[in-house]
Design a protein around this motif. Structure first.
Motif, mmCIF file in Angstrom:
data_model
loop_
_atom_site.group_PDB
_atom_site.id
_atom_site.type_symbol
_atom_site.label_atom_id
_atom_site.label_comp_id
_atom_site.label_asym_id
_atom_site.label_seq_id
_atom_site.Cartn_x
_atom_site.Cartn_y
_atom_site.Cartn_z
ATOM 1 N N SER A 184 -68.175 108.838 37.431
ATOM 2 C CA SER A 184 -68.679 108.769 38.807
ATOM 3 C C SER A 184 -70.178 109.026 38.817
ATOM 4 N N LYS A 185 -70.782 108.885 39.984
ATOM 5 C CA LYS A 185 -72.218 109.191 40.113
ATOM 6 C C LYS A 185 -72.499 110.639 39.762
ATOM 7 N N GLU A 186 -71.500 111.511 39.959
ATOM 8 C CA GLU A 186 -71.666 112.941 39.737
ATOM 9 C C GLU A 186 -71.513 113.353 38.283
ATOM 10 N N GLY A 187 -70.865 112.526 37.464
ATOM 11 C CA GLY A 187 -70.713 112.907 36.070
ATOM 12 C C GLY A 187 -69.547 112.257 35.372
ATOM 13 N N LEU A 188 -69.259 112.767 34.181
ATOM 14 C CA LEU A 188 -68.136 112.338 33.361
ATOM 15 C C LEU A 188 -67.172 113.505 33.275
ATOM 16 N N ASP A 189 -65.948 113.299 33.713
ATOM 17 C CA ASP A 189 -64.957 114.368 33.772
ATOM 18 C C ASP A 189 -63.779 114.005 32.873
ATOM 19 N N GLY A 227 -62.901 100.754 31.732
ATOM 20 C CA GLY A 227 -62.575 100.452 33.124
ATOM 21 C C GLY A 227 -63.640 101.035 34.037
ATOM 22 N N ILE A 228 -64.888 100.975 33.610
ATOM 23 C CA ILE A 228 -65.989 101.660 34.295
ATOM 24 C C ILE A 228 -66.358 100.972 35.599
ATOM 25 N N PHE A 229 -66.508 99.655 35.570
ATOM 26 C CA PHE A 229 -66.879 98.862 36.747
ATOM 27 C C PHE A 229 -65.986 97.649 36.837
ATOM 28 N N GLY A 230 -66.059 96.985 37.975
ATOM 29 C CA GLY A 230 -65.359 95.722 38.163
ATOM 30 C C GLY A 230 -66.263 94.544 37.904
ATOM 31 N N PHE A 269 -74.772 108.248 35.102
ATOM 32 C CA PHE A 269 -73.572 108.550 34.326
ATOM 33 C C PHE A 269 -72.782 107.293 33.971
ATOM 34 N N PHE A 270 -72.954 106.218 34.740
ATOM 35 C CA PHE A 270 -72.302 104.956 34.390
ATOM 36 C C PHE A 270 -72.909 104.407 33.093
ATOM 37 N N ARG A 271 -74.215 104.499 32.970
ATOM 38 C CA ARG A 271 -74.890 104.094 31.731
ATOM 39 C C ARG A 271 -74.442 104.994 30.574
ATOM 40 N N LYS A 272 -74.336 106.289 30.834
ATOM 41 C CA LYS A 272 -73.896 107.248 29.814
ATOM 42 C C LYS A 272 -72.475 106.905 29.340
ATOM 43 N N ASN A 290 -77.903 97.546 28.771
ATOM 44 C CA ASN A 290 -76.835 98.371 28.208
ATOM 45 C C ASN A 290 -75.503 97.676 28.468
ATOM 46 N N VAL A 291 -74.843 97.214 27.421
ATOM 47 C CA VAL A 291 -73.600 96.457 27.574
ATOM 48 C C VAL A 291 -72.543 96.996 26.606
ATOM 49 N N VAL A 292 -71.295 97.018 27.054
ATOM 50 C CA VAL A 292 -70.176 97.458 26.212
ATOM 51 C C VAL A 292 -69.921 96.432 25.109
ATOM 52 N N HIS A 293 -69.736 96.934 23.887
ATOM 53 C CA HIS A 293 -69.332 96.103 22.754
ATOM 54 C C HIS A 293 -67.809 96.131 22.705
ATOM 55 N N ALA A 294 -67.188 95.061 23.186
ATOM 56 C CA ALA A 294 -65.722 95.027 23.299
ATOM 57 C C ALA A 294 -65.107 94.071 22.286
ATOM 58 N N ASP A 295 -63.879 94.426 21.893
ATOM 59 C CA ASP A 295 -63.110 93.542 21.012
ATOM 60 C C ASP A 295 -62.386 92.484 21.809
#
Length: 172
Positions: A94-99, A117-120, A130-133, A167-172
């Motif tokens: 979330s904007k507030e952090g990673l839980d 499953g971070i974004f649509g 935190f989304f980048r993190k 910044n992009v996810v490296h996905a299989d």
């Protein structure tokens, strides 16, 4: 909407949608009696079948769960994997952090499967905060040998243009 439905039902074609078309198809499906919850369960079931076929059988999974429906898909997938015998840890983004919650022994260093499953599909700018993190942590898990499954498209990819942000996810 008929051309989308006809293309989808024709097994000779692979359907590739823009973000706008995918949203319209979801809206159409919901307007015609299928609940959002049912769509989430269907997506998670299809991903679980993919995981069972291509990734892990009963291993360690780390699910990054964002605030939208893709996050709900990732969370539901995690629950299915748990029911199949996998050990799962969740990271609520979330904007507030990673839980982090779930199986505390699962880490970025030892996850066999990492679920993005971070974004649509509507992402239209570079992820920040935190989304980048979270994207960085998914990629760190990938660097340690985890397979990465992204819900819909990898985060950081514009699903309409196919372009990528810094910044992009490296996905299989």
């Amino acid at each position: 909407m008929n051309s989308i439905g006809n293309d989808y039902n024709n097994n000779n074609h692979k359907l590739i949608l823009t973000a706008r078309q995918a949203k319209a198809l979801d809206d159409y499906t919901i307007a015609n009696g299928t609940s959002s919850e049912t769509l989430i369960k269907r997506a998670a079931k299809a991903m679980a079948e993919c995981v069972d076929e291509f990734f892990i059988k009963k291993g360690r999974a780390l699910c990054f769960v964002g605030p939208g429906n893709n996050g709900a898909d990732a969370y539901e997938l995690g629950k299915i994997l748990e029911s199949m015998g996998s050990r799962v840890r969740y990271c609520k983004v979330s904007k507030e952090g990673l839980d982090y919650s779930g199986d505390a022994e699962i880490s970025i260093k030892n996850a066999e499967l990492t679920v993005d499953g971070i974004f649509g599909i509507g992402l239209n700018r570079a992820p920040e905060g935190f989304f980048r993190k979270a994207i960085e942590q998914v990629n760190e898990a990938y660097a340690y040998g985890s397979k990465v499954l992204s819900v819909d498209v990898p985060r950081g990819v514009n699903s309409t243009s196919g372009g990528t942000y810094e910044n992009v996810v490296h996905a299989d």
